[in-house]
Design an enzyme around this catalytic site. Structure first.
Site, PDB file in Angstrom:
ATOM      1  N   ASP A  92       8.920   1.382  -0.403  1.00  0.00           N
ATOM      2  CA  ASP A  92      10.226   1.327  -1.044  1.00  0.00           C
ATOM      3  C   ASP A  92      10.623  -0.148  -1.132  1.00  0.00           C
ATOM      4  OD1 ASP A  92      12.651   2.043  -2.138  1.00  0.00           O
ATOM      5  OD2 ASP A  92      13.168   3.477  -0.581  1.00  0.00           O
ATOM      6  N   SER A  93      11.751  -0.432  -1.714  1.00  0.00           N
ATOM      7  CA  SER A  93      12.191  -1.814  -1.896  1.00  0.00           C
ATOM      8  C   SER A  93      12.097  -2.601  -0.589  1.00  0.00           C
ATOM      9  CB  SER A  93      13.639  -1.843  -2.389  1.00  0.00           C
ATOM     10  OG  SER A  93      14.171  -3.142  -2.280  1.00  0.00           O
TER      11      SER A  93
END
Length: 582
Positions: free
Chosen positions: A284-285
């Site tokens: 994820d980010s």
């Protein structure tokens, strides 16, 4: 661990396998390290696109929402400056508008969950696949297959299909199978599963608290089904999973517990080996606090690849993160075999999507004229209207209140939640959701008055008799769902002047929530309460028809809107036997 290029989800033929192997062999170590990155763009700036494509040379990028013409321009420039065709991702979670602003705003996942019909999830996959590919996307960071079991969680909420694992599984699979028919890779997220904790990984540590047995029966079943359905990719959350971490690494001390994105026990042990996932794994980010809170960034950047992730999503400082990845490799945080394995999967994903052939034919980038023919088309708009009509849920109803017609309740005191502690923009502005709803009610023939806070102090507030003389009905409209904050709750601007629900016994009162389905926790005495799970034009227009009595409420709540509290289910007011309770 070797990559089986001919097995699910890649299923490559001889020519595609040869392209992967030859491309890998042609890449330098520096090329490979840069290829691990998936970056982001917000527009089609020529210089930025050239810089990313020619100098940074990532494996892909994610596009934030922009107008279709600009989106296609950004994709064209990025692909033109890149020697190896790029993966182009987008958050296609609720419709094609996740990338092209002029695409279809279909439905939030929880809205789809309220229909109880996986066909609406399949339609979401079709819309996202058709409209995403029409503007150059080949990768969807969706579906979200988290389970919204904790009503306190401020980030899962309407982004999930609900709290029933079987429903989440069925709808997630329907989306995966459909979107991949349109040349767009699905990415089930956020492994090992969000929704247990009440904290948001964007801003805090978050934990999946399931035992191994509980996880297997819920999140595990969902991920197994998604893998069996052929999802090409999985996104790893910055979420701890203590039970399975200790299962694969029994000596792990509590202070050594790490989020999945840098946890080899979870990525390689649980997802890759136990669940048998052969596809591409992306973090994820990497800008989220859920990753940054544990270790120095110089350590966490290369640790994501060492844990078993194949791509690193976003950066905090582009040049610095590239250097951190390079240093980690040089120090042996991950070795040449792990680097080649990760890049092989990135290339295999590209081959499975036919990107090399499209690059050769000059068809990597669609035309704007072709895109206009499918974006927001009549069929997709009708599906959106139908989904809204099926989803809106009447959670509590005071007998005799409906229908709300101008004849029965001509004068309405309208209480927008953005005037109650969450004011983000002027009420009478084009982007204000509650103002749009207010105008639709006016058009339906109601005399509308907007409530203003700070109406008085103790002893000088508007009298009950005056309120009864001025208004026939009080209507609340809550459009705000707090994100990246600790809680998503009602916050009154003034605990006295804004405490309008105290008239609930005397004046018919209705509360409408356009997003967060859990507001009954703070207004348990509310006797008529409606959840919409979204705030699109179609949702509002469908709601108006239901309020007027022209359409039935059909939605079934996909979560517990009563938040597990007994008092939120009750009806307070004139129906009580006052003699009995005195």
């Amino acid at each position: 661990m070797s990559v089986n290029l001919r097995a699910k989800p890649f299923d490559l033929n001889d020519e595609q396998v040869a392209w992967v192997e030859n491309t890998l062999a042609s890449m330098t170590e520096d090329d490979k390290l840069r290829h691990l990155f998936c970056l982001v763009t917000y527009d089609d700036n020529e210089e930025y696109c050239r810089y990313i494509g020619e100098e940074i040379r990532p494996g892909g990028f994610m596009g934030r929402p922009m107008k279709a013409e600009q989106c296609i321009s950004a994709v064209e420039r990025m692909q033109r400056y890149s020697k190896i065709p790029l993966l182009v991702a987008a958050n296609l979670e609720a419709g094609g508008n996740g990338l092209a602003k002029d695409g279809t705003s279909y439905a939030k996942p929880m809205q789809i969950g309220a229909t109880t019909d996986a066909e609406y999830a399949r339609r979401l996959g079709e819309i996202c696949g058709v409209e995403g590919s029409a503007v150059g996307a080949n990768w969807a960071f969706a579906p979200i297959v988290d389970i919204d079991t904790n009503w306190r969680n401020p980030i899962t909420n309407v982004r999930t299909f609900g709290s029933d694992p079987e429903k989440v599984k069925a709808m997630g699979v329907a989306y995966v199978e459909e979107i991949q028919k349109h040349g767009v890779a699905a990415c089930i997220k956020h492994f090992p599963g969000d929704g247990c904790d009440e904290r948001d990984q964007h801003v805090a540590i978050s934990i999946n608290t399931c035992s191994c047995e509980e996880w297997d029966a819920t999140y595990g079943e969902i991920y197994r089904a998604g893998i069996e359905a052929g999802t090409k990719t999985v996104m790893i959350g910055h979420i701890l999973q203590p039970a399975y971490t200790k299962y694969f690494a029994p000596d792990t001390r509590d202070e050594e517990m790490l989020p999945a994105s840098v946890n080899k026990a979870l990525v390689t042990g649980l997802l890759r080996e136990k669940l048998g996932f052969n596809g591409l794994i992306i973090t994820d980010s990497s800008a989220m606090a859920g990753l940054a809170l544990f270790l120095p960034r110089e350590d966490t950047v290369p640790m994501t690849i060492a844990a078993g992730c194949d791509m690193f999503l976003f950066t905090k400082n582009l040049e610095e993160d590239l250097e951190f990845m390079r240093r980690g490799y040089e120090k042996g945080v991950f070795d040449r075999a792990r680097l080649d394995e990760a890049v092989t999967r990135i290339l295999a994903l590209k081959a499975s999507l036919g990107l090399p052939e499209k690059q050769k034919k000059g068809t990597l980038v669609p035309s704007y004229e072709d895109a206009k023919k499918v974006l927001g088309n009549a069929t997709f708009k009708e599906w959106s209207r139908e989904c809204a009509d099926r989803a809106i849920t009447l959670v509590k109803e005071e007998k005799g209140v409906f229908p709300l017609t101008p004849k029965r309740f001509p004068r309405i005191l309208f209480c927008p939640m953005d005037h109650l502690g969450q004011k983000a923009e002027p009420f009478e502005s084009a982007g204000n959701v509650n103002y749009k709803f207010f105008k639709l009610l006016q058009e339906a023939g109601f005399e509308m008055t907007v409530f203003e806070a700070n109406q008085g102090k103790e002893g000088a507030m508007t009298s009950v008799d005056e309120m009864k003389e001025k208004y026939d009905l009080i209507l609340y409209a809550a459009s705000k769902r707090v994100r990246y904050q600790p809680v998503s709750r009602i916050r009154w601007a003034d605990p006295l002047g804004a405490n309008i629900p105290t008239y609930n016994h005397t004046i018919p009162t209705v509360f409408v929530s356009f997003e967060n389905p859990y507001y009954l926790l703070d207004i348990p005495h509310m006797r008529t309460y409606i959840n919409c799970y979204g705030d699109s034009k179609n949702v509002m227009e469908s709601l108006i028809q239901k309020l007027l009595g022209n359409s039935k409420f059909e939605g079934i709540s996909p979560v517990d809107p009563f938040c597990g509290k007994w008092e939120t289910r009750l009806s307070y007011g004139p129906s009580l036997d006052l003699e009995k309770i005195q």
